[in-house]
Enzyme design. Structure first.
Site, PDB file in Angstrom:
ATOM      1  CB  ILE A  18      -0.993  -0.019   1.188  1.00  0.00           C
ATOM      2  CG1 ILE A  18      -2.162   0.925   0.932  1.00  0.00           C
ATOM      3  CG2 ILE A  18      -0.303   0.300   2.507  1.00  0.00           C
ATOM      4  CD1 ILE A  18      -3.346   0.707   1.844  1.00  0.00           C
ATOM      5  CG  ASP A  41       0.918   1.884  12.439  1.00  0.00           C
ATOM      6  OD1 ASP A  41       1.070   2.971  11.848  1.00  0.00           O
ATOM      7  OD2 ASP A  41       0.667   1.795  13.655  1.00  0.00           O
ATOM      8  CB  SER A 128      -8.934  -5.926  12.206  1.00  0.00           C
ATOM      9  OG  SER A 128      -9.090  -4.823  13.068  1.00  0.00           O
TER      10      SER A 128
HETATM   11  N1  AR6 Z   1       0.730  -3.103   2.298  1.00  0.00           N
HETATM   12  C1  AR6 Z   1      -0.470  -3.704   2.367  1.00  0.00           C
HETATM   13  N2  AR6 Z   1      -0.820  -4.557   3.353  1.00  0.00           N
HETATM   14  C2  AR6 Z   1       0.105  -4.826   4.304  1.00  0.00           C
HETATM   15  C3  AR6 Z   1       1.386  -4.233   4.313  1.00  0.00           C
HETATM   16  C4  AR6 Z   1       1.701  -3.344   3.251  1.00  0.00           C
HETATM   17  N3  AR6 Z   1       2.876  -2.733   3.164  1.00  0.00           N
HETATM   18  N4  AR6 Z   1       2.062  -4.712   5.400  1.00  0.00           N
HETATM   19  C5  AR6 Z   1       1.238  -5.574   6.046  1.00  0.00           C
HETATM   20  N5  AR6 Z   1       0.051  -5.655   5.381  1.00  0.00           N
HETATM   21  P1  AR6 Z   1      -1.584  -5.441  10.415  1.00  0.00           P
HETATM   22  P2  AR6 Z   1      -3.968  -5.021  12.109  1.00  0.00           P
HETATM   23  C6  AR6 Z   1      -1.143  -6.450   5.693  1.00  0.00           C
HETATM   24  O1  AR6 Z   1      -0.998  -6.343  11.421  1.00  0.00           O
HETATM   25  O2  AR6 Z   1      -4.293  -6.474  12.094  1.00  0.00           O
HETATM   26  C7  AR6 Z   1       0.250  -2.701  13.970  1.00  0.00           C
HETATM   27  O3  AR6 Z   1       1.344  -2.976  14.783  1.00  0.00           O
HETATM   28  C8  AR6 Z   1      -1.003  -7.639   6.617  1.00  0.00           C
HETATM   29  O4  AR6 Z   1      -0.439  -8.754   5.944  1.00  0.00           O
HETATM   30  O5  AR6 Z   1      -0.702  -4.431   9.774  1.00  0.00           O
HETATM   31  O6  AR6 Z   1      -5.075  -4.037  11.934  1.00  0.00           O
HETATM   32  C9  AR6 Z   1      -0.558  -1.512  14.460  1.00  0.00           C
HETATM   33  O7  AR6 Z   1       0.262  -0.517  15.073  1.00  0.00           O
HETATM   34  C10 AR6 Z   1      -2.472  -7.874   6.984  1.00  0.00           C
HETATM   35  O8  AR6 Z   1      -3.119  -8.573   5.922  1.00  0.00           O
HETATM   36  O9  AR6 Z   1      -2.843  -4.586  11.044  1.00  0.00           O
HETATM   37  C11 AR6 Z   1      -1.495  -2.133  15.420  1.00  0.00           C
HETATM   38  O10 AR6 Z   1      -0.892  -2.300  16.707  1.00  0.00           O
HETATM   39  C12 AR6 Z   1      -3.051  -6.451   7.026  1.00  0.00           C
HETATM   40  O11 AR6 Z   1      -2.080  -5.620   6.351  1.00  0.00           O
HETATM   41  C13 AR6 Z   1      -1.778  -3.491  14.825  1.00  0.00           C
HETATM   42  O12 AR6 Z   1      -0.647  -3.801  14.031  1.00  0.00           O
HETATM   43  C14 AR6 Z   1      -3.267  -5.911   8.416  1.00  0.00           C
HETATM   44  O13 AR6 Z   1      -2.261  -6.357   9.295  1.00  0.00           O
HETATM   45  C15 AR6 Z   1      -2.985  -3.455  13.911  1.00  0.00           C
HETATM   46  O14 AR6 Z   1      -3.275  -4.756  13.509  1.00  0.00           O
END
Ligand code: AR6
Length: 180
Positions: A18, A41, A128
């Site tokens: 993203i 994030d 999430s």
């Molecule tokens: N582009 C697109 N999607 C991604 C990317 C990227 N660069 N990197 C990871 N994903 P998560 P959550 C996907 O854990 O579950 C953080 O520490 C990943 O594979 O990022 O909402 C925050 O600070 C998954 O499919 O978010 C919070 O503490 C999706 O993004 C916590 O994680 C969401 O995974 C939030 O958890």
């Protein structure tokens, strides 16, 4: 009020990173601190640079933490996107803590902010379903349904992209879109 076919044409699904999106805004799956973390994030703050974190700190100072289901907006720093909308999804607790509604609100409040800022194109990650462990099939159905219903009523947003990080997640979103 748009019909379902027009709405579905505006929703794009793709596998990717993203942080490389060229839409007006990208959405961050943040946590209530707004001070960064892992997953998407961490990737957004790394790619976007320190300006985004400074703006997040300012929002924290003025308004406090960002509650689950809420959303705030900053500039895009070094990203191609002009804005980052930071929203906080629910932590999955087995379905007993209103997680579905909180996830719905995370999408809805992000879209409302986008409309307020005149954003026409926006990219979402799968909120999430990483560290917060929300089941992907269930999250995908909520995400697609919420976006489609919003686009039916609000024609100011021209394109909503879901940028999915792996093939399994992509397939679940594709299934959710097809079943609408
Ligand atoms: N582009 C697109 N999607 C991604 C990317 C990227 N660069 N990197 C990871 N994903 P998560 P959550 C996907 O854990 O579950 C953080 O520490 C990943 O594979 O990022 O909402 C925050 O600070 C998954 O499919 O978010 C919070 O503490 C999706 O993004 C916590 O994680 C969401 O995974 C939030 O958890």
């Amino acid at each position: 009020m748009s019909d379902l076919k027009d709405v579905l044409d505006k929703i794009e699904l793709t596998i990717g990173d993203i942080t490389e999106e060229e839409t007006d805004a990208i959405v961050n799956a943040a946590n209530p601190s707004l001070l960064g973390g892992g997953g998407v994030d961490g990737a957004i703050h790394r790619a976007g640079g320190p300006e985004i974190l400074e703006e997040c700190k300012e929002i924290r100072r003025k308004y406090g933490k960002c509650l689950p289901g809420h959303a705030v907006i900053t500039g895009g720093g070094n990203l191609k996107a002009k804005y980052v909308i930071h929203t906080v999804g629910p932590i999955w607790q087995g379905g007993i803590a209103d997680e579905d509604n909180v996830l719905r609100n995370a999408y809805l409040n992000s879209l409302k902010l986008a409309s307020q800022y005149g954003i026409k194109t926006i990219s979402f990650p799968s909120i999430s379903t990483g560290a917060y462990r929300f089941p992907v099939d269930r999250a995908a159905a909520i995400a697609i349904d919420t976006v489609a219903n919003y686009l039916k009523e609000d024609s100011s947003i021209e394109k909503v992209r879901f940028i999915l990080f792996d093939e399994d997640t992509y397939r679940q979103y594709e299934r959710a879109k097809q079943s609408l």
